[in-house]
Design a protein around this motif. Structure first.
Motif, mmCIF file in Angstrom:
data_model
loop_
_atom_site.group_PDB
_atom_site.id
_atom_site.type_symbol
_atom_site.label_atom_id
_atom_site.label_comp_id
_atom_site.label_asym_id
_atom_site.label_seq_id
_atom_site.Cartn_x
_atom_site.Cartn_y
_atom_site.Cartn_z
ATOM 1 N N UNK A 1 0.811 -1.224 0.000
ATOM 2 C CA UNK A 1 0.000 0.000 0.000
ATOM 3 C C UNK A 1 0.841 1.271 0.000
ATOM 4 N N UNK A 2 2.085 1.187 0.481
ATOM 5 C CA UNK A 2 2.843 2.413 0.740
ATOM 6 C C UNK A 2 4.064 2.613 -0.159
ATOM 7 N N UNK A 3 4.322 1.714 -1.090
ATOM 8 C CA UNK A 3 5.467 1.903 -1.989
ATOM 9 C C UNK A 3 5.348 3.253 -2.699
ATOM 10 N N UNK A 4 6.398 4.026 -2.632
ATOM 11 C CA UNK A 4 6.413 5.351 -3.241
ATOM 12 C C UNK A 4 6.525 5.227 -4.768
ATOM 13 N N UNK A 5 5.575 5.821 -5.480
ATOM 14 C CA UNK A 5 5.554 5.693 -6.933
ATOM 15 C C UNK A 5 6.789 6.302 -7.592
ATOM 16 N N UNK A 6 7.215 7.459 -7.111
ATOM 17 C CA UNK A 6 8.371 8.125 -7.725
ATOM 18 C C UNK A 6 9.632 7.295 -7.529
ATOM 19 N N UNK A 7 9.829 6.789 -6.304
ATOM 20 C CA UNK A 7 11.002 5.956 -6.041
ATOM 21 C C UNK A 7 10.992 4.680 -6.858
ATOM 22 N N UNK A 8 9.819 4.054 -6.970
ATOM 23 C CA UNK A 8 9.701 2.831 -7.760
ATOM 24 C C UNK A 8 9.968 3.097 -9.234
ATOM 25 N N UNK A 9 9.356 4.146 -9.788
ATOM 26 C CA UNK A 9 9.540 4.435 -11.210
ATOM 27 C C UNK A 9 10.977 4.819 -11.524
ATOM 28 N N UNK A 10 11.666 5.443 -10.598
ATOM 29 C CA UNK A 10 13.091 5.736 -10.808
ATOM 30 C C UNK A 10 13.873 4.445 -11.023
ATOM 31 N N UNK A 11 13.546 3.426 -10.237
ATOM 32 C CA UNK A 11 14.255 2.148 -10.371
ATOM 33 C C UNK A 11 13.863 1.434 -11.660
ATOM 34 N N UNK A 12 12.605 1.545 -12.056
ATOM 35 C CA UNK A 12 12.179 0.924 -13.315
ATOM 36 C C UNK A 12 12.884 1.596 -14.490
ATOM 37 N N UNK A 13 13.011 2.928 -14.441
ATOM 38 C CA UNK A 13 13.638 3.665 -15.553
ATOM 39 C C UNK A 13 15.119 3.342 -15.719
ATOM 40 N N UNK B 1 9.134 -6.433 -5.795
ATOM 41 C CA UNK B 1 10.516 -6.919 -5.785
ATOM 42 C C UNK B 1 11.491 -5.869 -6.308
ATOM 43 N N UNK B 2 11.062 -5.108 -7.308
ATOM 44 C CA UNK B 2 11.920 -4.035 -7.835
ATOM 45 C C UNK B 2 12.168 -2.992 -6.751
ATOM 46 N N UNK B 3 11.114 -2.619 -6.027
ATOM 47 C CA UNK B 3 11.262 -1.635 -4.961
ATOM 48 C C UNK B 3 12.125 -2.174 -3.818
ATOM 49 N N UNK B 4 11.863 -3.403 -3.406
ATOM 50 C CA UNK B 4 12.540 -3.965 -2.236
ATOM 51 C C UNK B 4 13.959 -4.442 -2.540
ATOM 52 N N UNK B 5 14.333 -4.470 -3.805
ATOM 53 C CA UNK B 5 15.715 -4.846 -4.125
ATOM 54 C C UNK B 5 16.713 -3.825 -3.601
ATOM 55 N N UNK B 6 16.226 -2.651 -3.149
ATOM 56 C CA UNK B 6 17.138 -1.707 -2.488
ATOM 57 C C UNK B 6 17.749 -2.346 -1.238
ATOM 58 N N UNK C 1 13.472 4.020 3.422
ATOM 59 C CA UNK C 1 12.832 5.335 3.351
ATOM 60 C C UNK C 1 12.651 5.865 1.923
ATOM 61 N N UNK C 2 13.654 5.772 1.024
ATOM 62 C CA UNK C 2 13.438 6.294 -0.334
ATOM 63 C C UNK C 2 12.306 5.607 -1.085
ATOM 64 N N UNK C 3 11.934 4.388 -0.663
ATOM 65 C CA UNK C 3 10.818 3.684 -1.284
ATOM 66 C C UNK C 3 9.503 3.966 -0.571
ATOM 67 N N UNK C 4 9.525 4.893 0.403
ATOM 68 C CA UNK C 4 8.313 5.245 1.131
ATOM 69 C C UNK C 4 7.875 4.198 2.136
ATOM 70 N N UNK C 5 8.776 3.291 2.519
ATOM 71 C CA UNK C 5 8.408 2.156 3.373
ATOM 72 C C UNK C 5 8.946 2.320 4.788
ATOM 73 N N UNK C 6 8.238 1.691 5.742
ATOM 74 C CA UNK C 6 8.577 1.803 7.161
ATOM 75 C C UNK C 6 8.569 0.431 7.813
ATOM 76 N N UNK C 7 9.465 0.256 8.782
ATOM 77 C CA UNK C 7 9.447 -0.957 9.588
ATOM 78 C C UNK C 7 8.306 -0.889 10.594
ATOM 79 N N UNK C 8 7.676 -2.020 10.844
ATOM 80 C CA UNK C 8 6.662 -2.110 11.881
ATOM 81 C C UNK C 8 7.347 -2.296 13.229
#
Length: 266
Positions: free
Chosen positions: A115-127, A173-178, A239-246
């Protein structure tokens, strides 16, 4: 006039989608929100795409997956070809044996990852790997498609990728590969095996990551303090992917205490 057969209807759907994609006129529909109760008592929101959107997502996945599979690291096991949860569990047992002695465990739980993956951060990695603007446009369009709630309300999607979408596990997986890349760099910086051994004799720690989609843990050969230090370190990587630890679900433990991972008790 006889109605078209299922085969005929399917052929019409595929032909229509092909024409829309070629003309760059295809627009994804909002996903249908379906709320599923979790064992914990909380609720999980699934985003169910239309049949047409599932077809286009499956086609995109066929294009994107081989490209990103060339980059994904061995520590990642979830939603990847020829990899499974049992392989991740076997790796944990291998590293935790007395001869290898990875005895401290940092169990990480990400708050509402899909739900919280940052679109800008994700698209940067896709590009970084995809230059075709048509493909990039389709990926972004699916991310921004919106949600139709169970009570019929429309909602924008400014973050996240819906659970239930064919493309979502790959995008996650693309986002979390950071995280994978961070721990791979830490390992590489220690140098060859003799330098790692010297590092350990000097009181340093070594760490190995095992990740299955948004469930991951870090096995630590060192002291509890080395594992505890991962709280801030992993939070900074996410953080750059907009994600947080619980805070409630993440923890540090010793392997002798035992822990649950992917439905197994280790």
């Amino acid at each position: 006039m006889r109605p078209r057969s299922i085969t005929g209807q399917t052929e019409d759907l595929l032909a229509g989608l092909q024409a829309q994609l070629k003309a760059r006129e295809f627009v994804p529909s909002p996903v249908r929100d379906k709320v599923i109760p979790k064992a914990s008592g909380k609720l999980r929101h699934l985003g169910i795409p239309t049949a047409a959107d599932r077809i286009v997502q499956a086609s995109l996945k066929l294009v994107l997956e081989p490209i990103f599979e060339a980059d994904f690291l061995p520590c990642s096991y979830g939603f990847r070809p020829k990899r499974r949860a049992q392989d991740a569990i076997a790796e944990i047992h291998y590293l935790a044996t007395p001869t290898r002695n990875y005895e401290w465990v940092f169990e990480a739980d990400i708050t509402a990852c899909f739900d919280e993956i940052d679109h800008a951060g994700l698209m940067d990695r896709v590009r970084r790997r995809i230059g075709d603007k048509r493909v990039l446009g389709l990926v972004k369009a699916f991310l921004k498609a919106g949600v139709l709630t169970e009570d019929g309300q429309s909602r924008q999607t400014i973050t996240g990728t819906p659970q239930g979408g064919i493309l979502s596990p790959l995008l996650a997986n693309i986002a979390l590969s950071v995280v994978d890349e961070h721990f791979a760099r830490k390992w590489a910086d220690l140098g060859p095996s003799w330098m790692r051994a010297k590092h350990r004799r000097a009181g340093g720690a070594t760490m190995r990551l095992i990740r299955y989609a948004d469930d991951f843990l870090v096995l630590v050969k060192g002291q509890r303090a080395d594992a505890e230090a991962l709280w801030d370190e992993v939070a900074e990587v996410l953080a750059p992917m907009g994600l947080r630890l619980s805070v409630e679900k993440s923890r540090v433990c010793h392997v002798d205490e035992g822990f649950d991972f992917l439905g197994w008790r280790i």
